[in-house]
Design a protein around this motif. Sequence first.
Motif, mmCIF file in Angstrom:
data_model
loop_
_atom_site.group_PDB
_atom_site.id
_atom_site.type_symbol
_atom_site.label_atom_id
_atom_site.label_comp_id
_atom_site.label_asym_id
_atom_site.label_seq_id
_atom_site.Cartn_x
_atom_site.Cartn_y
_atom_site.Cartn_z
ATOM 1 N N ARG A 221 0.817 -1.218 0.000
ATOM 2 C CA ARG A 221 0.000 0.000 0.000
ATOM 3 C C ARG A 221 0.849 1.265 0.000
ATOM 4 O O ARG A 221 0.337 2.363 0.172
ATOM 5 C CB ARG A 221 -0.945 -0.032 1.208
ATOM 6 C CG ARG A 221 -2.042 -1.085 1.037
ATOM 7 C CD ARG A 221 -2.670 -1.486 2.352
ATOM 8 N NE ARG A 221 -3.798 -2.390 2.141
ATOM 9 C CZ ARG A 221 -3.669 -3.703 1.942
ATOM 10 N NH1 ARG A 221 -2.464 -4.255 1.913
ATOM 11 N NH2 ARG A 221 -4.738 -4.456 1.751
ATOM 12 N N GLY A 222 2.150 1.092 -0.170
ATOM 13 C CA GLY A 222 3.048 2.238 -0.252
ATOM 14 C C GLY A 222 3.451 2.811 1.090
ATOM 15 O O GLY A 222 3.991 3.923 1.155
ATOM 16 N N TRP B 194 -2.963 4.987 19.099
ATOM 17 C CA TRP B 194 -3.208 4.969 17.657
ATOM 18 C C TRP B 194 -3.642 6.328 17.113
ATOM 19 O O TRP B 194 -3.146 6.775 16.072
ATOM 20 C CB TRP B 194 -4.262 3.911 17.320
ATOM 21 C CG TRP B 194 -3.774 2.518 17.540
ATOM 22 C CD1 TRP B 194 -4.105 1.680 18.569
ATOM 23 C CD2 TRP B 194 -2.837 1.796 16.734
ATOM 24 N NE1 TRP B 194 -3.444 0.484 18.452
ATOM 25 C CE2 TRP B 194 -2.658 0.520 17.330
ATOM 26 C CE3 TRP B 194 -2.142 2.094 15.564
ATOM 27 C CZ2 TRP B 194 -1.812 -0.441 16.793
ATOM 28 C CZ3 TRP B 194 -1.295 1.129 15.022
ATOM 29 C CH2 TRP B 194 -1.136 -0.120 15.634
ATOM 30 N N ASN B 195 -4.549 6.974 17.796
ATOM 31 C CA ASN B 195 -5.151 8.188 17.239
ATOM 32 C C ASN B 195 -4.426 9.475 17.602
ATOM 33 O O ASN B 195 -4.707 10.528 17.011
ATOM 34 C CB ASN B 195 -6.617 8.279 17.665
ATOM 35 C CG ASN B 195 -7.453 7.183 17.035
ATOM 36 O OD1 ASN B 195 -7.274 6.856 15.858
ATOM 37 N ND2 ASN B 195 -8.348 6.591 17.816
ATOM 38 N N LYS C 192 0.327 11.136 14.687
ATOM 39 C CA LYS C 192 1.233 12.285 14.689
ATOM 40 C C LYS C 192 2.567 11.949 14.021
ATOM 41 O O LYS C 192 3.260 12.843 13.528
ATOM 42 C CB LYS C 192 1.467 12.748 16.131
ATOM 43 C CG LYS C 192 2.329 14.002 16.261
ATOM 44 C CD LYS C 192 2.442 14.451 17.705
ATOM 45 C CE LYS C 192 3.305 13.499 18.506
ATOM 46 N NZ LYS C 192 3.541 13.988 19.898
ATOM 47 N N ASN C 193 2.913 10.669 13.974
ATOM 48 C CA ASN C 193 4.241 10.268 13.516
ATOM 49 C C ASN C 193 4.263 9.568 12.162
ATOM 50 O O ASN C 193 5.309 9.051 11.748
ATOM 51 C CB ASN C 193 4.887 9.370 14.572
ATOM 52 C CG ASN C 193 5.339 10.148 15.792
ATOM 53 O OD1 ASN C 193 6.383 10.792 15.778
ATOM 54 N ND2 ASN C 193 4.531 10.113 16.847
ATOM 55 N N VAL C 194 3.128 9.537 11.475
ATOM 56 C CA VAL C 194 3.097 8.996 10.112
ATOM 57 C C VAL C 194 2.494 10.047 9.184
ATOM 58 O O VAL C 194 1.808 10.976 9.642
ATOM 59 C CB VAL C 194 2.273 7.683 10.035
ATOM 60 C CG1 VAL C 194 2.928 6.585 10.860
ATOM 61 C CG2 VAL C 194 0.826 7.912 10.468
ATOM 62 N N ASP D 4 -3.539 5.338 6.427
ATOM 63 C CA ASP D 4 -4.771 4.904 7.089
ATOM 64 C C ASP D 4 -4.370 4.118 8.341
ATOM 65 O O ASP D 4 -4.012 2.939 8.261
ATOM 66 C CB ASP D 4 -5.593 4.036 6.136
ATOM 67 C CG ASP D 4 -6.943 3.632 6.713
ATOM 68 O OD1 ASP D 4 -7.082 3.590 7.954
ATOM 69 O OD2 ASP D 4 -7.856 3.327 5.923
ATOM 70 N N VAL D 5 -4.417 4.770 9.477
ATOM 71 C CA VAL D 5 -3.935 4.159 10.716
ATOM 72 C C VAL D 5 -4.790 2.960 11.116
ATOM 73 O O VAL D 5 -4.272 1.940 11.592
ATOM 74 C CB VAL D 5 -3.887 5.209 11.846
ATOM 75 C CG1 VAL D 5 -3.557 4.547 13.184
ATOM 76 C CG2 VAL D 5 -2.840 6.274 11.524
#
Length: 231
Positions: free
Chosen positions: A38-39, A68-69, A74-76, A81-82
Amino acid sequence: MSATNIYASTEIKAVAFDLGGVVFSAGKEVAKQSWERRGYDSTLIRQLLISAESMQLRTGKMDDDTFWNVFFKKNVPDTYDVDLIKKLWYDGYVADLDIQMVIQSLRANGIKVVAFSGNISSRIDYLENKYNIRRFFDEEVYSFDYGYTKPDDRFVEALIQKVFPKAPKDKLADYGKHIFYIDDNPKDAEPALKYNIPTFIYQRGNIEPLRKKFDELGINVRASFMSLPIK
């Protein structure tokens, strides 16, 4: 062979299993390809999943939503799509049928089976919903319930005290020798040796060395049982 004879010959009264890499495939390794298709940067994702914050999540000191939220998002990159990253990671836990058969054999022989895992509450819930895993274990020791995770000595002490609730704090090593512990990570297994717990480093797909180790312990896990697949 009766349970009494097994105990007399081996002194092993419980077998503790790590989950990821033993009872199930290592989730991050399986999910890596799915993330990359998914890149997504799998190296970045892995770093976040072994970060100090992830250890807080595993030890119950950070809740799932915050990890997660808040932290993860914040770091991706914003395009990630977390929720999908999390799902693919959880989906990466694929049951090891060889280990499943070993667990069935142990329980048939009267040996207590224990889940011993540095894990996340929501992932255990996911595995229970998907596989009904709790039916395979007599006891469960998870990091989020104790505030410690591998390779912390205190987490090993929690394992011993779960199996032997009456074990005195200053005698834990005397009880540890009655537990056989299977993990896929030597670093995580190392603290158990301080408590006289015999350990085995398992390589998924290579069940025969583990069977031989059980032979050495005098425990028969080679009997033919009708498999009860985890569904």
